[in-house]
Design a protein around this motif. Structure first.
Motif, PDB file in Angstrom:
ATOM      1  N   TRP A 196       0.834  -1.199   0.000  1.00  0.00           N
ATOM      2  CA  TRP A 196       0.000   0.000   0.000  1.00  0.00           C
ATOM      3  C   TRP A 196       0.875   1.258   0.000  1.00  0.00           C
ATOM      4  O   TRP A 196       0.656   2.189  -0.783  1.00  0.00           O
TER       5      TRP A 196
ATOM      6  N   GLU B 186      -7.946  -6.452   0.308  1.00  0.00           N
ATOM      7  CA  GLU B 186      -8.782  -5.671   1.213  1.00  0.00           C
ATOM      8  C   GLU B 186      -7.951  -4.638   1.969  1.00  0.00           C
ATOM      9  O   GLU B 186      -8.359  -3.478   2.117  1.00  0.00           O
TER      10      GLU B 186
ATOM     11  N   ARG C  96      -6.824  -1.950  -0.699  1.00  0.00           N
ATOM     12  CA  ARG C  96      -7.927  -1.076  -1.125  1.00  0.00           C
ATOM     13  C   ARG C  96      -8.295  -0.078  -0.024  1.00  0.00           C
ATOM     14  O   ARG C  96      -8.396   1.133  -0.281  1.00  0.00           O
ATOM     15  N   ARG C  97      -8.477  -0.583   1.178  1.00  0.00           N
ATOM     16  CA  ARG C  97      -8.877   0.306   2.268  1.00  0.00           C
ATOM     17  C   ARG C  97      -7.769   1.293   2.619  1.00  0.00           C
ATOM     18  O   ARG C  97      -8.031   2.460   2.932  1.00  0.00           O
TER      19      ARG C  97
ATOM     20  N   LEU D 134      -7.731   4.034  -0.008  1.00  0.00           N
ATOM     21  CA  LEU D 134      -8.919   4.880   0.101  1.00  0.00           C
ATOM     22  C   LEU D 134      -8.903   5.764   1.346  1.00  0.00           C
ATOM     23  O   LEU D 134      -9.249   6.953   1.291  1.00  0.00           O
ATOM     24  N   GLU D 135      -8.497   5.182   2.484  1.00  0.00           N
ATOM     25  CA  GLU D 135      -8.716   5.841   3.766  1.00  0.00           C
ATOM     26  C   GLU D 135      -7.442   6.251   4.488  1.00  0.00           C
ATOM     27  O   GLU D 135      -7.504   7.040   5.443  1.00  0.00           O
TER      28      GLU D 135
ATOM     29  N   VAL E 125      -6.028   1.266   8.170  1.00  0.00           N
ATOM     30  CA  VAL E 125      -6.738  -0.008   8.148  1.00  0.00           C
ATOM     31  C   VAL E 125      -6.700  -0.624   9.535  1.00  0.00           C
ATOM     32  O   VAL E 125      -5.770  -0.400  10.315  1.00  0.00           O
TER      33      VAL E 125
ATOM     34  N   VAL F 237      -7.639  -4.617  10.493  1.00  0.00           N
ATOM     35  CA  VAL F 237      -8.158  -5.835   9.913  1.00  0.00           C
ATOM     36  C   VAL F 237      -7.704  -7.043  10.718  1.00  0.00           C
ATOM     37  O   VAL F 237      -6.581  -7.089  11.223  1.00  0.00           O
TER      38      VAL F 237
END
Length: 365
Positions: A110, A156, A159-160, A163-164, A167, A169
């Protein structure tokens, strides 16, 4: 294909008339960065020179594969190589095709995606995939059976995170609570690619608006090129207005085909040099399967490979005629050539790319 001037066989759609979709066509480059029998540092420099040349021409994107423990791929960190390419280019887009997600620590990936998007000035195209070679996965201690779960879990987090910026998780393989001030330059994230060799995956890619490419491996399932692109286009047209797509920020996804391409001054020269280089490429392509299973994954039958149209080689006039015949039948809005492969000398790949840009593309309808 016995006569290069006749062009490759363009396989028609199975079970009916060919469905032709005439759309504006873009051109790109795909690279395995496979072993050429030369020093690795020289090979990297040759490829960077190729991307520099492509940056001056009509090519939309340079795509780099992600392979490990095999002479098929000497760039086990495509992100690192694309960072070098970003420094030496200004226009051409740069893409992973793909990042094999199960092999990555998700937070690290990421952050690298964010960093690379900024280093390239927002030119990153992000390919995501599961990886299909058990031996390459095993190099990282991952079994083929667990690869799918890891793929979904890494995606997951990725992506998160994009976007944000944070995370939290809990999954079978990852327990993460992470954040970073880094965000990608392109929002919400770089355009996504999902190439596939499985006909079952085409509807998913299309409904999500994911860019995709089809290569010769689709033929393992008996799917003709025109059928693959027609399926994609039909599903995309049906679902394009639905909200929540993964590539919802992309107005018109790219979809098309990859072919080995070699252009030289004459048909005889092009076919001789391309076929010799292709023999070396097949050695790299089948290396792991021969080592571990004693069999080829794809037959190294160059005559058959050429006859099926997977190799497009000849003079500029011949290649232009071949593609003018085949591209409408293959369909799609994107054609990608592998211009450097096997034992081709660096200057020959550059010459081929230059001839394709100056004398083939302008003459295509």
């Amino acid at each position: 294909m016995k006569d290069a001037a006749r062009g490759p066989i363009c396989r028609k759609s199975v079970g009916g008339a060919l469905r032709v979709q005439r759309v504006a066509l873009r051109f790109g480059i795909f690279d395995w960065l496979d072993d050429a029998g030369r020093p690795t540092a020289d090979l990297y420099e040759e490829r960077l020179r190729m991307v520099e040349l492509a940056d001056q021409g009509p090519f939309w994107c340079y795509h780099l594969a992600d392979h490990h423990g095999t002479p098929l791929g000497l760039a086990p960190s495509p992100n690192l190589f694309l960072a070098a390419a970003a420094e030496r280019t200004r226009r051409i887009r740069l893409g992973t095709l793909v990042n094999v997600l199960p092999l990555y620590e998700p937070v690290r990936l990421w952050e690298e995606v964010c960093m690379l998007d900024h280093l390239s000035g927002g030119r990153l195209e992000l390919g995501i995939g599961r990886g299909g070679n058990p031996a390459e996965l095993a190099n990282y201690g991952i079994s083929a059976e667990e690869a799918r779960d890891r793929y979904l879990e890494v995606w997951e987090v990725l992506r998160r995170g994009l976007l944000e910026g944070r995370v939290e998780v809990e999954s079978a393989h990852y327990s993460r609570r992470a954040s970073t001030p880094l965000r990608p330059l392109q929002r919400p994230y770089p355009p996504l690619w999902f190439p596939t060799s499985s006909p079952q995956s085409i509807p998913f890619a299309a409904e999500q608006g994911l860019h995709t490419l089809f290569a010769f491996l689709m033929a393992r399932h008996g799917v003709a090129p025109g059928d693959a692109t027609a399926t994609y286009r039909e599903v995309w047209e049906q679902r394009r207005d639905e909200p929540g797509r993964l590539n919802g920020h992309v107005a018109e996804p790219l979809y098309g085909h990859v072919r080995h391409v070699y252009v030289a001054d004459t048909d005889a020269q092009a076919r001789s040099e391309a076929r010799s280089a292709l023999a070396t490429w097949f050695e790299s392509f089948n290396h792991v399967w021969l080592r571990d299973r004693g069999e080829e994954y794809w037959p190294s039958d160059i005559d058959a490979f050429e006859a099926e149209g997977f190799l497009v080689a000849g003079s500029p006039e011949t290649v232009r005629r071949q593609l003018a015949d085949c591209l409408p039948q293959w369909g799609g809005n994107y054609f990608v050539g592998a211009f450097a492969f096997g034992s081709l000398a660096g200057e020959k790949s550059l010459r081929s790319l230059d001839l394709f840009a100056r004398e083939v593309i302008p003459g295509l309808p």
